[in-house]
Design a protein around this motif. Structure first.
Motif, short mmCIF file in Angstrom:
data_model
loop_
_atom_site.label_atom_id
_atom_site.label_comp_id
_atom_site.label_asym_id
_atom_site.label_seq_id
_atom_site.Cartn_x
_atom_site.Cartn_y
_atom_site.Cartn_z
N ALA A 52 0.93 -1.17 -0.04
CA ALA A 52 0.05 -0.05 -0.14
C ALA A 52 0.85 1.29 -0.07
CB ALA A 52 -0.87 -0.07 1.17
N LEU A 53 1.96 0.92 0.52
CA LEU A 53 2.94 2.23 0.73
C LEU A 53 3.80 2.66 -0.55
CD1 LEU A 53 3.94 2.46 4.60
CD2 LEU A 53 1.84 3.47 3.51
N GLU A 54 4.12 1.56 -1.04
CA GLU A 54 5.25 1.42 -2.25
C GLU A 54 4.46 2.22 -3.35
OE1 GLU A 54 6.95 -2.56 -3.28
OE2 GLU A 54 5.56 -2.14 -4.64
N GLY A 55 5.35 3.26 -3.79
CA GLY A 55 5.08 4.10 -4.85
C GLY A 55 4.04 5.26 -4.68
N ALA A 56 3.30 5.19 -3.43
CA ALA A 56 2.20 6.18 -3.02
C ALA A 56 3.02 7.27 -2.67
CB ALA A 56 1.24 5.67 -2.28
N GLU A 57 2.38 8.47 -2.79
CA GLU A 57 2.76 9.42 -2.39
C GLU A 57 2.01 10.15 -1.21
OE1 GLU A 57 5.10 11.91 -3.50
OE2 GLU A 57 5.80 10.60 -5.44
N PHE A 58 2.60 10.64 -0.21
CA PHE A 58 2.19 10.96 1.39
C PHE A 58 2.58 12.28 1.40
CE2 PHE A 58 1.82 6.49 1.19
CZ PHE A 58 0.30 6.16 1.52
N ASP A 59 1.73 13.23 2.23
CA ASP A 59 2.14 14.47 2.40
C ASP A 59 2.63 14.60 3.94
OD1 ASP A 59 1.73 15.33 -0.25
OD2 ASP A 59 -0.22 15.90 0.13
N THR A 60 1.97 13.87 4.57
CA THR A 60 2.05 13.99 6.05
C THR A 60 2.22 12.53 6.82
OG1 THR A 60 -0.41 13.69 6.57
CG2 THR A 60 0.45 15.90 6.22
N ILE A 61 2.97 12.54 8.08
CA ILE A 61 2.89 11.19 8.72
C ILE A 61 1.68 10.81 9.03
CG2 ILE A 61 3.81 10.41 10.92
CD1 ILE A 61 5.60 12.72 11.09
N ALA A 62 0.67 11.74 9.28
CA ALA A 62 -0.61 11.18 9.41
C ALA A 62 -1.20 10.48 8.36
CB ALA A 62 -1.57 12.33 9.95
N VAL A 64 0.32 8.88 6.25
CA VAL A 64 1.04 7.23 6.39
C VAL A 64 0.31 6.24 7.07
CG1 VAL A 64 3.01 5.95 6.37
CG2 VAL A 64 3.01 8.34 5.38
N LEU A 65 0.23 6.89 8.23
CA LEU A 65 -0.41 6.11 9.49
C LEU A 65 -1.88 5.59 9.34
CD1 LEU A 65 1.36 7.84 12.88
CD2 LEU A 65 1.97 5.83 11.55
N LYS A 66 -2.54 6.84 8.76
CA LYS A 66 -3.97 6.35 8.30
C LYS A 66 -4.01 5.19 7.58
CE LYS A 66 -6.48 10.55 9.25
NZ LYS A 66 -6.37 11.92 8.95
N GLN A 67 -3.34 5.15 6.28
CA GLN A 67 -3.21 4.27 5.33
C GLN A 67 -2.81 2.79 6.14
OE1 GLN A 67 -4.05 4.20 1.72
NE2 GLN A 67 -4.04 1.85 2.58
N VAL A 68 -1.95 2.93 6.95
CA VAL A 68 -1.35 1.75 7.64
C VAL A 68 -2.51 1.08 8.62
CG1 VAL A 68 0.12 0.92 9.45
CG2 VAL A 68 1.06 2.42 7.68
N TYR A 84 -4.70 -3.17 16.19
CA TYR A 84 -3.63 -2.15 15.99
C TYR A 84 -4.09 -1.21 14.96
CZ TYR A 84 0.59 -5.22 17.28
OH TYR A 84 1.64 -5.62 18.14
N GLY A 85 -5.30 -1.43 14.17
CA GLY A 85 -5.85 -0.48 13.20
C GLY A 85 -6.30 0.65 14.02
N THR A 86 -6.81 0.38 15.23
CA THR A 86 -7.16 1.44 16.14
C THR A 86 -6.09 2.28 16.54
OG1 THR A 86 -9.37 0.11 16.54
CG2 THR A 86 -8.95 2.18 17.91
N ALA A 87 -4.98 1.79 16.97
CA ALA A 87 -3.72 2.07 17.34
C ALA A 87 -3.03 3.21 16.43
CB ALA A 87 -2.80 1.11 17.87
N PHE A 88 -3.14 2.63 15.16
CA PHE A 88 -2.28 3.35 14.24
C PHE A 88 -3.03 4.59 13.84
CE2 PHE A 88 0.63 -0.17 13.97
CZ PHE A 88 1.85 0.43 13.47
N LEU A 89 -4.55 4.19 13.93
CA LEU A 89 -5.54 5.50 13.59
C LEU A 89 -5.46 6.42 14.51
CD1 LEU A 89 -7.49 5.97 11.15
CD2 LEU A 89 -9.32 5.04 12.82
N ARG A 90 -5.33 6.22 15.80
CA ARG A 90 -5.34 7.19 16.87
C ARG A 90 -4.27 7.92 16.96
NH1 ARG A 90 -9.26 6.59 21.38
NH2 ARG A 90 -11.08 5.34 20.48
N ALA A 91 -3.01 7.22 16.58
CA ALA A 91 -1.72 7.82 16.67
C ALA A 91 -1.67 8.71 15.50
CB ALA A 91 -0.63 6.65 16.32
N ALA A 92 -2.24 8.48 14.22
CA ALA A 92 -2.18 9.42 13.17
C ALA A 92 -3.13 10.71 13.51
CB ALA A 92 -3.08 9.09 12.11
N LYS A 93 -3.99 10.55 14.51
CA LYS A 93 -4.88 11.98 14.83
C LYS A 93 -3.70 12.74 15.89
CE LYS A 93 -9.37 10.18 13.77
NZ LYS A 93 -10.28 9.25 14.31
#
Ligand code: ADP
Ligand code: MG
Length: 208
Positions: A52-62, A64-68, A84-93
């Protein structure tokens, strides 16, 4: 080295590798007190994260973490996927552009908050919370004492590993392992171990 978008991408790349390397160990741990799928689940999830991250463009850390988060939610399955999904989503925020020490502490607090909102476990129940809660506490302590963002992250990862080790003598009272009751004692919790692995990769990603 700052904790920026390049760092988070490196973190996810290293996580994919580390989870693949530890796939069998995580399977074995989950075989002892669960159903043996944790290594498979995590490897499937982080392989999908890599794609999902390969070759994709992300502007912010958030971003990336949302995609993760989205990818883990839809691919890991089991109990760990939504956690884990919830953990990364909350971290993104919780995160800004370039992370300072307090941002690292805030991300840890947000992650464990998400895990607990979802799974309702507290510390001492032999779950991934036993890795994340000490990581949160160590991060806040480091940030309070004037540590750098890197040092704060290092403190969190070390505490997560110690926390994972400390699950061995615990009796599981949440998740699948709780079905074993007393027989869950004497084994490491697989989700706590995978959590320590992931946080250690966040540190590795700083070191390049
Ligand atoms: P499953 O238990 O559905 O087979 P996994 O094997 O992928 O799912 O994940 C098991 C891990 O999930 C456990 O080792 C534990 O760390 C974590 N876990 C399970 N239930 C909870 C919960 N309620 N709160 C926090 N973590 C949990
Ligand atoms: Mg399992």
């Amino acid at each position: 080295m700052s904790l920026d978008i390049a760092w988070v991408l490196r973190w996810m790349h290293l996580s994919q590798e580390a989870i693949a390397e530890n796939r069998v160990e995580l399977i074995d741990l989950d075989r002892q007190i669960g159903d043996g799928d944790h290594g498979e689940n995590m490897d499937r999830g982080f392989t999908a994260v890599g794609k999902a991250l390969e070759g994709a463009e992300f502007d912010t850390i958030a971003a990336v973490l949302k995609q993760v988060a989205k990818t883990l939610m839809s691919t890991v399955g089991g109990a760990a996927g939504p956690l884990y999904g919830t953990a990364f989503l909350r971290a993104a925020k919780a995160c800004g552009e370039e992370l300072e020490a307090q941002d690292v502490a805030d991300m840890m607090a947000a992650s464990v908050g998400g895990i607990q909102a979802r799974g309702k476990a507290t510390t001492g129940e032999k779950t991934m919370v036993d890795a994340w809660a000490p990581a949160r506490d160590a991060a806040q302590k480091a940030a309070d004492s004037g540590a750098s963002a890197e040092e704060t992250l290092r403190a969190a990862a070390a505490a997560a590993r110690e926390g994972a080790e400390a699950t061995k003598p615990m009796k599981a009272t949440k998740g699948r392992a709780s079905y074993l009751g007393e027989r869950s004692i004497g084994h490491l919790d697989p989700g706590a171990v995978s959590s320590a692995i992931l946080l250690e990769q966040a540190v590795e990603a700083i070191d390049g």
